[in-house]
Write a protein that holds these residues in place. Structure first.
Motif, PDB file in Angstrom:
ATOM      1  N   UNK A  84       0.829  -1.203   0.000  1.00 14.11           N
ATOM      2  CA  UNK A  84       0.000   0.000   0.000  1.00 14.11           C
ATOM      3  C   UNK A  84       0.868   1.260   0.000  1.00 14.11           C
ATOM      4  N   UNK A  85       1.921   1.237   0.824  1.00 13.39           N
ATOM      5  CA  UNK A  85       2.843   2.371   0.878  1.00 13.39           C
ATOM      6  C   UNK A  85       3.565   2.550  -0.472  1.00 13.39           C
ATOM      7  N   UNK A  86       3.988   1.420  -1.046  1.00 16.72           N
ATOM      8  CA  UNK A  86       4.720   1.477  -2.307  1.00 16.72           C
ATOM      9  C   UNK A  86       3.845   2.025  -3.432  1.00 16.72           C
ATOM     10  N   UNK A  87       2.583   1.629  -3.439  1.00 15.18           N
ATOM     11  CA  UNK A  87       1.659   2.123  -4.470  1.00 15.18           C
ATOM     12  C   UNK A  87       1.432   3.624  -4.329  1.00 15.18           C
ATOM     13  N   UNK A  88       1.340   4.084  -3.085  1.00 18.31           N
ATOM     14  CA  UNK A  88       1.163   5.520  -2.846  1.00 18.31           C
ATOM     15  C   UNK A  88       2.401   6.298  -3.303  1.00 18.31           C
ATOM     16  N   UNK A  89       3.576   5.730  -3.021  1.00 16.66           N
ATOM     17  CA  UNK A  89       4.829   6.364  -3.430  1.00 16.66           C
ATOM     18  C   UNK A  89       4.947   6.394  -4.960  1.00 16.66           C
ATOM     19  N   UNK A  90       4.522   5.292  -5.596  1.00 16.11           N
ATOM     20  CA  UNK A  90       4.561   5.235  -7.048  1.00 16.11           C
ATOM     21  C   UNK A  90       3.654   6.304  -7.663  1.00 16.11           C
ATOM     22  N   UNK A  91       2.478   6.477  -7.061  1.00 20.85           N
ATOM     23  CA  UNK A  91       1.533   7.484  -7.547  1.00 20.85           C
ATOM     24  C   UNK A  91       2.131   8.895  -7.409  1.00 20.85           C
ATOM     25  N   UNK A  92       2.791   9.134  -6.252  1.00 21.23           N
ATOM     26  CA  UNK A  92       3.395  10.444  -6.012  1.00 21.23           C
ATOM     27  C   UNK A  92       4.511  10.720  -7.013  1.00 21.23           C
ATOM     28  N   UNK A  93       5.323   9.693  -7.319  1.00 24.41           N
ATOM     29  CA  UNK A  93       6.443   9.861  -8.235  1.00 24.41           C
ATOM     30  C   UNK A  93       5.971  10.066  -9.680  1.00 24.41           C
ATOM     31  N   UNK A  94       4.845   9.455 -10.042  1.00 23.92           N
ATOM     32  CA  UNK A  94       4.295   9.680 -11.381  1.00 23.92           C
ATOM     33  C   UNK A  94       3.888  11.145 -11.552  1.00 23.92           C
ATOM     34  N   UNK A  95       3.262  11.692 -10.485  1.00 24.90           N
ATOM     35  CA  UNK A  95       2.872  13.103 -10.533  1.00 24.90           C
ATOM     36  C   UNK A  95       4.103  13.991 -10.610  1.00 24.90           C
ATOM     37  N   UNK A  96       5.141  13.623  -9.841  1.00 23.97           N
ATOM     38  CA  UNK A  96       6.379  14.396  -9.838  1.00 23.97           C
ATOM     39  C   UNK A  96       7.030  14.369 -11.220  1.00 23.97           C
ATOM     40  N   UNK A  97       6.986  13.202 -11.876  1.00 21.63           N
ATOM     41  CA  UNK A  97       7.563  13.079 -13.215  1.00 21.63           C
ATOM     42  C   UNK A  97       6.817  13.989 -14.202  1.00 21.63           C
ATOM     43  N   UNK A  98       5.493  14.013 -14.101  1.00 20.53           N
ATOM     44  CA  UNK A  98       4.703  14.879 -14.991  1.00 20.53           C
ATOM     45  C   UNK A  98       5.039  16.353 -14.768  1.00 20.53           C
ATOM     46  N   UNK A  99       5.253  16.724 -13.490  1.00 20.51           N
ATOM     47  CA  UNK A  99       5.620  18.110 -13.176  1.00 20.51           C
ATOM     48  C   UNK A  99       6.956  18.482 -13.811  1.00 20.51           C
ATOM     49  N   UNK A 100       7.935  17.577 -13.710  1.00 19.52           N
ATOM     50  CA  UNK A 100       9.251  17.832 -14.302  1.00 19.52           C
ATOM     51  C   UNK A 100       9.134  17.964 -15.823  1.00 19.52           C
ATOM     52  N   UNK A 101       8.342  17.081 -16.425  1.00 20.07           N
ATOM     53  CA  UNK A 101       8.174  17.121 -17.880  1.00 20.07           C
ATOM     54  C   UNK A 101       7.546  18.439 -18.324  1.00 20.07           C
ATOM     55  N   UNK A 102       6.557  18.919 -17.545  1.00 20.53           N
ATOM     56  CA  UNK A 102       5.900  20.178 -17.887  1.00 20.53           C
ATOM     57  C   UNK A 102       6.884  21.350 -17.778  1.00 20.53           C
ATOM     58  N   UNK A 103       7.687  21.348 -16.693  1.00 23.30           N
ATOM     59  CA  UNK A 103       8.671  22.421 -16.508  1.00 23.30           C
ATOM     60  C   UNK A 103       9.678  22.432 -17.663  1.00 23.30           C
TER      61      UNK A 103
END
Length: 374
Positions: A84-103
């Motif tokens: 459960x923790x790993x899935x939450x972390x994966x979700x957070x990192x996907x959002x972070x990746x999208x933010x970096x790509x947008x920047x």
């Protein structure tokens, strides 16, 4: 009518503006230029930081996805909590990746809007002299490629092998500087074959060393292709880059190296299996009897009682087994034994093939004492 709008986004030179006679014009131009160069450097550094941030984000996401996949196969309560923790972390990192790509996308969009100036219009492509020769794009036939490779290897095989055994970046660079003719597809192809040969011979440490040099050559060739220059003119750039490379470039090199070694192992395995099959077929051809059958295959097809007779070379036992079999089945088995050389009739049965086949079963009881099993 000529369209001059293309020049709207060109920044004028530092010395084009009129200045007041009391102002130190050269100093003013120098300060302007330095300020613009500083802004450009800051902008470039910001882009590099964004690219590094995106690469690091992707690396973390990959690790998180691997962790999630590993935990998914476990059924314990602790593992479920960790999942459960790993899935939450994966979700957070996907959002972070999208933010970096947008920047990064915004940064590149901003770069396109920047006006041209004397520094961007006249920026040098390379910091040192290279042979900027376009590679020959003429398409070669397979026969021409094969002959070219054969001729090249015959002439430079010793030098290629020497390069393949090198370990240090500086040594490799110096050797190619002294032997620039080695920077080509033929060298890369020979090193690939050399790797497979070493793996087949189970010289694994040597294979891994030559594999490293193979990827060095492949990276140089890819760099030349991307720059559209002769590979002999850009190998120094590769070594300059790999020796001072960031982690992302090093990881790309190492990943390709590991993938290549796996492909070599796979090709070597296929080659060994093919050689074994060829050897087995040669041995089988040697075993074939007068009728073209393999005695080993015929033996395996016999009833267990008949196999035992041949194992013990017991003709009396074979006579008993034959009499118990259906006459048609017994005749088929005996014919196959003859055709494979497993059963050799005596000279009295050699008057003719048809007579031999017909007499084999009917006269077996009479001849049993005079036959031999091989």
């Amino acid at each position: 009518m000529t369209n001059y709008s293309v020049w709207d986004h060109i920044e004028v030179s530092d010395d084009e503006d009129d200045t007041h006679p009391n102002i130190d014009t050269p100093s003013l131009f120098k300060w302007r230029h330095e300020a613009r160069v500083e802004r450009m450097d800051q902008f470039i550094k910001a882009g590099e930081d964004l690219e590094k941030g995106l690469a690091e984000s992707k690396r973390k996401l990959t690790e998180a996805q691997k962790k999630t996949k590993n935990l998914s196969s476990s059924v314990t309560d602790d593992a479920k909590a960790e999942l459960s923790k790993a899935q939450a972390e994966e979700k957070r990192l996907k959002k972070e990746e999208r933010d970096w790509e947008k920047k990064l996308e915004d940064h590149r969009r901003e770069e396109k809007k920047m006006p041209w100036n004397v520094d961007t219009l006249c920026k040098e492509g390379f910091s040192k002299s290279v042979m900027n020769v376009k590679p020959d794009v003429k398409e070669e036939t397979e026969e021409q490629k094969e002959q070219k490779h054969k001729t090249f290897v015959e002439k430079y095989e010793k030098e290629i092998k020497h390069f393949g055994m090198m370990k240090r970046w500086d040594d490799s660079q110096k050797y190619l500087s002294d032997h620039p003719h080695l920077v080509c597809e033929e060298t890369a192809n020979y090193l690939v074959i050399m790797c497979i040969d070493l793996e087949v011979e189970e010289k694994k440490a040597l294979m891994e060393q030559v594999a490293h040099q193979t990827i060095v050559m492949q990276f140089i060739l890819e760099l030349a292709k991307s720059l559209k220059v002769d590979p002999r003119g850009c190998f120094r750039q590769f070594f300059d880059k790999i020796k001072t490379a960031d982690q992302q470039y090093q990881d790309a090199f190492n990943d390709e190296l590991e993938s290549f070694k796996e492909r070599v192992r796979g090709r070597a395995k296929i080659r060994i299996e093919r050689a074994m099959k060829e050897y087995e077929e040669e041995e089988r051809q040697k075993r074939l009897g007068p009728g073209g059958l393999d005695p080993a295959e015929v033996y395996e097809s016999l009833p267990e009682e008949m196999q035992k007779c041949f194992d013990e070379k017991d003709i009396a036992m074979l006579q008993t087994v034959i009499t118990k079999l259906d006459p048609t089945e017994a005749k088929v088995h005996m014919k196959r034994c003859i055709d494979s050389g497993l059963w050799v009739p005596n000279s009295r049965a050699d008057e003719g093939d048809d007579k031999e086949e017909d007499a084999t079963y009917e006269e077996l009881n009479k001849e049993m004492g005079e036959q031999k099993i091989e």
